[in-house]
Design an enzyme around this catalytic site. Sequence first.
Site, PDB file in Angstrom:
ATOM      1  N   HIS A 162     -10.145   0.907 -10.547  1.00 49.12           N
ATOM      2  CA  HIS A 162      -9.700   2.122  -9.427  1.00 49.12           C
ATOM      3  C   HIS A 162      -8.455   2.324  -9.720  1.00 49.12           C
ATOM      4  CE1 HIS A 162      -9.024   3.816  -5.925  1.00 49.12           C
ATOM      5  NE2 HIS A 162      -7.721   2.965  -5.586  1.00 49.12           N
ATOM      6  N   PHE A 163      -7.415   1.452  -9.780  1.00 43.53           N
ATOM      7  CA  PHE A 163      -6.142   1.898  -9.849  1.00 43.53           C
ATOM      8  C   PHE A 163      -5.761   2.319 -11.057  1.00 43.53           C
ATOM      9  CE2 PHE A 163      -5.040  -2.835  -9.801  1.00 43.53           C
ATOM     10  CZ  PHE A 163      -4.528  -2.948 -11.094  1.00 43.53           C
ATOM     11  N   HIS A 164      -6.551   2.141 -12.238  1.00 44.54           N
ATOM     12  CA  HIS A 164      -6.153   2.763 -13.588  1.00 44.54           C
ATOM     13  C   HIS A 164      -6.600   4.226 -13.422  1.00 44.54           C
ATOM     14  CE1 HIS A 164      -5.393  -1.211 -15.284  1.00 44.54           C
ATOM     15  NE2 HIS A 164      -4.648  -0.519 -16.055  1.00 44.54           N
ATOM     16  N   ARG A 209     -10.795  -9.977 -11.823  1.00 44.80           N
ATOM     17  CA  ARG A 209      -9.493  -9.192 -12.456  1.00 44.80           C
ATOM     18  C   ARG A 209      -8.708 -10.331 -12.876  1.00 44.80           C
ATOM     19  NH1 ARG A 209      -6.303  -6.841  -7.263  1.00 44.80           N
ATOM     20  NH2 ARG A 209      -4.781  -6.329  -8.978  1.00 44.80           N
ATOM     21  N   ARG A 210      -7.637 -10.006 -13.321  1.00 43.42           N
ATOM     22  CA  ARG A 210      -6.520 -10.907 -13.782  1.00 43.42           C
ATOM     23  C   ARG A 210      -7.013 -12.408 -14.218  1.00 43.42           C
ATOM     24  NH1 ARG A 210      -2.711 -10.545  -8.213  1.00 43.42           N
ATOM     25  NH2 ARG A 210      -1.614  -8.555  -9.065  1.00 43.42           N
ATOM     26  N   TYR A 248       1.373   5.180  -2.436  1.00 48.58           N
ATOM     27  CA  TYR A 248       1.685   6.498  -2.120  1.00 48.58           C
ATOM     28  C   TYR A 248       3.027   7.123  -2.683  1.00 48.58           C
ATOM     29  CZ  TYR A 248      -2.605   6.458   0.092  1.00 48.58           C
ATOM     30  OH  TYR A 248      -4.004   6.365   0.453  1.00 48.58           O
ATOM     31  N   HIS A 277       0.854  -1.199   0.011  1.00 49.76           N
ATOM     32  CA  HIS A 277      -0.068  -0.219  -0.053  1.00 49.76           C
ATOM     33  C   HIS A 277       0.864   1.173  -0.105  1.00 49.76           C
ATOM     34  CE1 HIS A 277      -3.670   2.019  -0.472  1.00 49.76           C
ATOM     35  NE2 HIS A 277      -3.299   2.980   0.162  1.00 49.76           N
TER      36      HIS A 277
END
Lengths: 97, 589, 179
Positions: B385-387, B448-449, B238, B234
């Site tokens: 989300h993370f794209h 996913r994946r 950041y 995580h």
Amino acid sequence: MAVDSTAEGAASSAARVSTDGGVPANADSQGDSGQADPPVDSIVGTADDGIVRELGHDDFDPVGTLVLVLIYMAILIGMWVFMYFVEFLGRGLTVVG
Amino acid sequence: MATESGGSEFVDTFPDEAAIIKASFLIAFVSLGIGAFFGLIQALHRTNVLRVIDSADYYTLLTGHGVLLAIVFTIFFLCGVFHWAVARSLDRPAESALFSWAWVGLMTTGTVLATVAILGGLVPNLGMSADVLFTFYAPLQAHPIFYIGLAMFIVGTWLAGADWFLSYRAWRQDHPDERIPLQTFMVLTTMIMWYISTLGVAVSVVFFLIPWSLGLIESVNPLLTRTLFWYFGHPIVYFWLMPAYLLWYTVLPKLAGGRLFSDPLARVVFLLFLLLSTPVGIHHQYLDPGIAEGFKFIAMTNTMFLLLPSLLTAFTVVASVEHGARQRGGEGYLRWLGALPWRDPAFTGMALAGAMFAAGGFSGMINAGMNINYLIHNTLWVPGHFHLTVGTAVALTMMAGSYWLVPQVTGTKLYSRPIGLLQVIMWFVGMVFMSNAMHRAGLAGIPRRTAEPQYQNFEFLTPIGSIFELRVQIALGGTLLFLSVVLFLFNILLTSLGEESDRPVDSYLPEPLSGPEGSPRILDNLAMWTGIAAVLVVLAYTLPLAGIIQNGGGLFGGGLPVPATVSAGFDLVLTTVTSAFNTLWGVVA
Amino acid sequence: MEIHAYEKLWLALALVLIVGFIGTITYGAAGAGIDMIDDKGGTVDPATLDQHPKFGDPGIERNGENSYDVYVVARQFVFEPGTTEPLRVPAGSTVTFHVTAADVIHGFEVVGTNANTMAIPGQVAEFTVEFGEPGEYGMLCNEYCGSGHHVMEGKIVVMEQEAFDSWYEQQQAQGEAEN
């Protein structure tokens, strides 16, 4: 210089914006030889060329920002309630133990 | 003062640093190109639009996509930005150019080793592969050189951090009473967070995964290595984000024609990230057995408070941009938005990246909600989300920032401003298609994946639209994103080959509206903040890790017992503290 | 340290939002009764799973009126039961799942529902759900587990009580005959 967190002085800032609210005095500090002044916004990072007035710390209330972030928060709360209570709790086979 | 004399750009003042930054950017951009190409193949393959690979090879490319984009591109770009920011804001070169080249070299070697191990998976009978994805959960095993490459890369980042701390120490000797310049403050706090968090992955890789992949130990404890990964996994989020934040706080206001609204709040935000980035990793493990609910609740509380610095950033950065718009003559509650320099790709790219981050923030809030996580865990919602976050807030900010930064280190003008503008808009549009479809597909339960769009035993159902429409959006979005990267690389390549210019960009950065002078000096006490961050990590992780080792078959799995003496005293502590947590949880619930 | 009044307002609202989120989650746990996957399932030795009294021959077991335990082993690239034959449960029952993995980390997702957990070698994920009307659910592995990950799927069949009972008795009889 102790006040200057970006290592560039306030003096140079003042020099870059004409005080009469008119034409920005940006290019005159440059040593460009044989180059005409670039047109407004012509190269990356020249937004300063379009400055028509200088707003200091006390002249500026970010009211537009407040409007935007309040709209954002309303969306967040609405979406959260929908996702939690309709999408999530409305589904079958929820783990209860 | 670089801006006072004509032609004195960064590359002239700091030629050695510019060379390091160029090298870092070069490797970042090559990785971006390869990773984006893999992404295109995946987007077309898993939507069944175009299939050029075997489904089994999908995971090789997916590993390459994740490692090259999420680790190599982002972190090499970060190194370039941080090296620039430290030299610029301290107004001094690095202590030793040789040392700087050492970390560039080590990180590059590590990258090459890991990439060779991954791509080896495409060559049959080579006996080398690393189809373990970017999360490399054991007991899936990669070739040892994958882990060794990874370890070298991380040690390289440690040396890079040391480089910037050495610069700071030298600057401090000359300026004993000054506040730390904001950009350097951001670099140092980010690196302290990185040192704390990479400890987890270093222990995992060096003590468990490398010996295990070499056959020196027989097994590993899968939950332990997974937890150590997320201890690091995580905060790395950041670590990607902080260079984007640095650009939003210190460059975007200038690009908008304004000034940073508040320097002290920027410092507070970076400190909050330092404190809260690491003790939250368990929120990736909400659905893991073997971790008590109380620990998950603590991780969630920390995670939710981690929203605070990002929400503060939204205000401060938008206010700084608004300041620019007002200075450029903007009026009204929202009409001022029209007064912004939308023709500048650096500004527009960063602004669109920020807007996307606001949307990604929402899906992140769902991910962070402990029990609502059941709804979306490991579905396509998560890459959706993370794209938006690493894939747009970070990647698009980095590309947009490049239009302003690259000319400063090459001394050449941007090849084409309109192509740059087209590129950032194309990225935005492509991501709107791909990401919204991924979120909705995740709600339909699509995982996913996975290489295949459809299963034999059931059909996916979506309440609005159709699964076919979602696939089309993903394929179309992925194609636009790839084309956007091609335009970006083309523009940057021609920029670097262009003629030298005295004034490649306007590199002047104005001072903040509200400077650091009014803020408490304790904000700059890095040692104290490091100590508090370490204490929070110890509080959040000691008991979960001990429980995993104790109950889950010891350090190496396979039922190795913990020595009895340790275990007796430890049991007592564990029982006491768990019951305290349970009581607390009982009160809360 | 000077903070603009608008930003102070935003800071306060942000804190309210955060507390509201935590409050919603707490309501879900305490009010709506949603339980988390945690450590109550205990641990198991993945190397000797075949000899395990439950996971050695995984499947469904009645443990009370309308109440069942289901043991599921996830391995590359099948669920046992679920893949080669469907996992059968009676309608209107309360079912406690015990899910573990034999080789690498897997996921266990009942498609389109909130029943979703990780399956980790050495750990047992224990969770209880209530099944309603007869019907079918798909299940799939949602954690990458190797080159055949995309074929790892299965089916849950929710049967009428009577049909289930006769199937269950037949299973029990078969089991005893084999022993």
